[in-house]
Design a protein around this motif. Structure first.
Motif, PDB file in Angstrom:
ATOM      1  N   LEU A  14       8.234  18.191  -2.475  1.00  0.00           N
ATOM      2  CA  LEU A  14       8.703  17.995  -1.114  1.00  0.00           C
ATOM      3  C   LEU A  14       7.633  16.898  -0.764  1.00  0.00           C
ATOM      4  O   LEU A  14       7.945  16.235   0.140  1.00  0.00           O
ATOM      5  N   ASP A  15       6.482  16.859  -1.230  1.00  0.00           N
ATOM      6  CA  ASP A  15       5.536  15.979  -0.825  1.00  0.00           C
ATOM      7  C   ASP A  15       6.036  14.448  -1.007  1.00  0.00           C
ATOM      8  O   ASP A  15       5.933  13.535  -0.265  1.00  0.00           O
ATOM      9  N   GLU A  16       6.826  14.446  -2.220  1.00  0.00           N
ATOM     10  CA  GLU A  16       7.367  12.943  -2.434  1.00  0.00           C
ATOM     11  C   GLU A  16       8.527  12.599  -1.520  1.00  0.00           C
ATOM     12  O   GLU A  16       8.677  11.342  -1.003  1.00  0.00           O
ATOM     13  N   THR A  17       9.237  13.571  -1.078  1.00  0.00           N
ATOM     14  CA  THR A  17      10.168  13.461  -0.098  1.00  0.00           C
ATOM     15  C   THR A  17       9.521  12.833   1.237  1.00  0.00           C
ATOM     16  O   THR A  17       9.948  12.093   1.808  1.00  0.00           O
ATOM     17  N   VAL A  18       8.679  13.736   1.499  1.00  0.00           N
ATOM     18  CA  VAL A  18       7.957  13.237   2.963  1.00  0.00           C
ATOM     19  C   VAL A  18       7.260  11.870   2.767  1.00  0.00           C
ATOM     20  O   VAL A  18       7.385  11.241   3.806  1.00  0.00           O
ATOM     21  N   SER A  19       6.803  11.450   1.803  1.00  0.00           N
ATOM     22  CA  SER A  19       6.433  10.052   1.581  1.00  0.00           C
ATOM     23  C   SER A  19       7.386   9.121   1.451  1.00  0.00           C
ATOM     24  O   SER A  19       7.123   7.923   2.313  1.00  0.00           O
ATOM     25  N   ASN A  20       8.550   9.475   1.062  1.00  0.00           N
ATOM     26  CA  ASN A  20       9.510   8.417   1.022  1.00  0.00           C
ATOM     27  C   ASN A  20      10.155   8.323   2.499  1.00  0.00           C
ATOM     28  O   ASN A  20      10.536   7.314   2.805  1.00  0.00           O
ATOM     29  N   ASN A  52       0.689  -1.269  -0.021  1.00  0.00           N
ATOM     30  CA  ASN A  52      -0.025  -0.058   0.086  1.00  0.00           C
ATOM     31  C   ASN A  52       0.846   1.372   0.077  1.00  0.00           C
ATOM     32  O   ASN A  52       0.263   2.500   0.289  1.00  0.00           O
ATOM     33  N   GLU A  53       1.985   1.210  -0.392  1.00  0.00           N
ATOM     34  CA  GLU A  53       2.976   2.425  -0.684  1.00  0.00           C
ATOM     35  C   GLU A  53       2.385   3.517  -1.535  1.00  0.00           C
ATOM     36  O   GLU A  53       2.367   4.747  -1.054  1.00  0.00           O
ATOM     37  N   HIS A  54       1.743   2.879  -2.526  1.00  0.00           N
ATOM     38  CA  HIS A  54       1.063   3.956  -3.311  1.00  0.00           C
ATOM     39  C   HIS A  54      -0.109   4.718  -2.757  1.00  0.00           C
ATOM     40  O   HIS A  54      -0.194   6.130  -3.082  1.00  0.00           O
ATOM     41  N   LEU A  55      -0.914   4.069  -1.723  1.00  0.00           N
ATOM     42  CA  LEU A  55      -1.933   4.897  -0.974  1.00  0.00           C
ATOM     43  C   LEU A  55      -1.298   6.001   0.018  1.00  0.00           C
ATOM     44  O   LEU A  55      -1.932   6.930   0.106  1.00  0.00           O
ATOM     45  N   GLY A  97      10.707   5.279   7.181  1.00  0.00           N
ATOM     46  CA  GLY A  97      10.637   5.186   8.664  1.00  0.00           C
ATOM     47  C   GLY A  97      10.066   4.010   9.277  1.00  0.00           C
ATOM     48  O   GLY A  97      10.204   3.522  10.248  1.00  0.00           O
ATOM     49  N   LEU A  98       8.752   3.787   8.518  1.00  0.00           N
ATOM     50  CA  LEU A  98       7.850   2.750   8.882  1.00  0.00           C
ATOM     51  C   LEU A  98       8.464   1.291   8.694  1.00  0.00           C
ATOM     52  O   LEU A  98       8.623   0.449   9.722  1.00  0.00           O
ATOM     53  N   LYS A  99       9.279   1.480   7.702  1.00  0.00           N
ATOM     54  CA  LYS A  99       9.928   0.041   7.252  1.00  0.00           C
ATOM     55  C   LYS A  99      10.873  -0.110   8.195  1.00  0.00           C
ATOM     56  O   LYS A  99      11.194  -1.203   8.784  1.00  0.00           O
ATOM     57  N   ASN A 100      11.779   1.003   8.806  1.00  0.00           N
ATOM     58  CA  ASN A 100      12.985   0.808   9.582  1.00  0.00           C
ATOM     59  C   ASN A 100      12.359   0.257  11.195  1.00  0.00           C
ATOM     60  O   ASN A 100      12.946  -0.320  11.629  1.00  0.00           O
TER      61      ASN A 100
END
Length: 419
Positions: free
Chosen positions: A230-236, A209-212, A241-244
């Protein structure tokens, strides 16, 4: 209401003995008439006449006695005849009392049951091959079970089973049981694989669900952030962070979030066992779940699967015995054959159960026997008793005729000697 069993035919042996006894009596009468004509010619005919005369008397007396047991001789209402029909109810009561005093007695049943090896019989039944007695018994019992299952109304029986299961679920307090199970699982660390599975599921859900997440961040971000990218940077950053976080939780059993999750489970286990509000919420959820049509359909399907399985077992027991269930049953049979302590326990349980049945239901069984006999009409009980013992009674007539004749010979001989 009197119950008639219909017309009971006399057994061939009884009919034959009646004919023999009757013909013997006729023969004595003929011999008597003939011998009377020859008495003046020779003294020996006096002995023949005495034998025939006494034989007739003995045969007629025994015919009267045998007939009087079951009916009025010659249809005449002679006192103290038709003994069985007149005393039918008393016979039923005495038969029931005899059964109660001599068979349905706890110490008699206990002594008899000590000689019966129920565990050994069960062991042989489970381990015997198909061609042995156990196999034949299994086949007969299975055929009967299949016929019973086919004869029962599936919908009605299924409704009864479903109602029984639902009633049992409704009566069961789920919250304390669930709390106890959770507490026991946590005490043995069996909850940790569940937490690991939850973390892995969260990681997979995040990847799918990364795209969501990116779309949500993009929609919530202002126009400036979207214009600058910057929205793309925030998403990444958020996704990384959640993955880590999930990777650290998966690799570190002492991670603070894992510790908080375990504390939460511990609190949940306590609340399930002791918090009335939690118990009430669980009961409401349970009630809603039982009433849900999906649950009702699941119970219907569960019963149909169970019924189909029972029919498959009943229709082909040997196939089941060749499978894993059969192996388990054979192992049970072998265990019963080798484990004497278990066999002794089973035999003791069966013995106590039989004694308990006699103690609790002996009077009911006796009453059933008495009422059954009393419910027969007089013709039925007369025919049944006469068919059961009538052959031996006809032997009494034959013996009475012959013994009477011999007594007549003795009396005539004494009379001649003294004359």
């Amino acid at each position: 209401m009197r119950v008639s069993a219909g017309f009971d035919l006399a057994p061939p042996g009884l009919t034959r003995m009646r004919l023999i006894a009757g013909l013997l009596l006729v023969a004595m009468a003929v011999l008597y008439l003939v011998s009377r004509q020859f008495v003046p010619l020779h003294p020996i005919w006096g002995f023949v006449r005495a034998f025939a005369e006494a034989g007739m008397v003995g045969g007629m007396a025994d015919w009267f006695a045998v007939t009087a047991l079951f009916r009025h001789p010659l249809g005449l209402p002679i006192p103290h005849t038709a003994i069985v029909p007149r005393n039918k109810d008393r016979i039923g009561d005495q038969l029931a009392s005899f059964l109660r005093e001599n068979f349905l007695v706890t110490h008699v049943i206990a002594r008899r049951m000590r000689r019966i090896d129920v565990a050994g019989a069960a062991s042989r039944w489970l381990t015997d091959p198909a061609e042995a007695a156990g196999g034949r018994f299994r086949a007969g019992a299975s055929k009967l079970a299949a016929q019973v299952l086919d004869a029962l109304d599936p919908q009605r029986l299924g409704g009864m089973v479903k109602a029984a299961v639902a009633h049992r679920l409704a009566e069961t307090q789920v919250a304390p049981v669930a709390g106890q199970l959770l507490k026991a699982a946590m005490a043995e660390n069996r909850h940790k694989p569940l937490l690991d599975a939850a973390i892995r599921w969260a990681g997979a859900a995040l990847a799918d669900n990364e795209h969501l997440i990116r779309q949500i961040v993009h929609d919530k971000a202002g126009s400036v952030l979207r214009w600058t990218g910057l929205d793309e940077t925030v998403s990444n950053k958020l996704i990384d962070g959640l993955k880590n976080l999930l990777e650290e939780m998966a690799s570190n059993p002492e991670h603070p979030l894992r510790v908080r999750a375990e504390n939460g489970l511990d609190i949940l286990a306590w609340d399930l066992r002791f918090d009335p509000d939690m118990g009430a919420r669980v009961e409401r959820l349970k009630g809603e779940l039982i009433a849900n049509p999906a649950m009702q359909r699941w119970l219907d399907g569960l019963w149909e699967q169970a019924r189909a399985g029972l029919l498959a077992v009943a229709r082909d027991p040997e196939r089941v015995m060749r499978g894993r269930l059969g192996e388990v049953l054979r192992q049970m049979g072998e265990t019963l054959a080798t484990d004497r302590r278990l066999a002794t326990t089973i035999n003791r349980f069966v013995r106590r159960a039989a004694v308990g049945v006699a103690a609790d239901y002996g009077d009911s069984i006796v009453r059933l026997v008495s009422e059954t006999v009393q419910g027969w009409d007089t013709q039925t009980i007369t025919r049944r008793l006469e068919n059961a013992v009538g052959k031996d009674l006809q032997f009494i007539r034959v013996n009475g005729t012959l013994v009477g004749g011999l007594v007549g010979l003795v009396i005539h001989g004494v009379d001649v000697a003294l004359g």
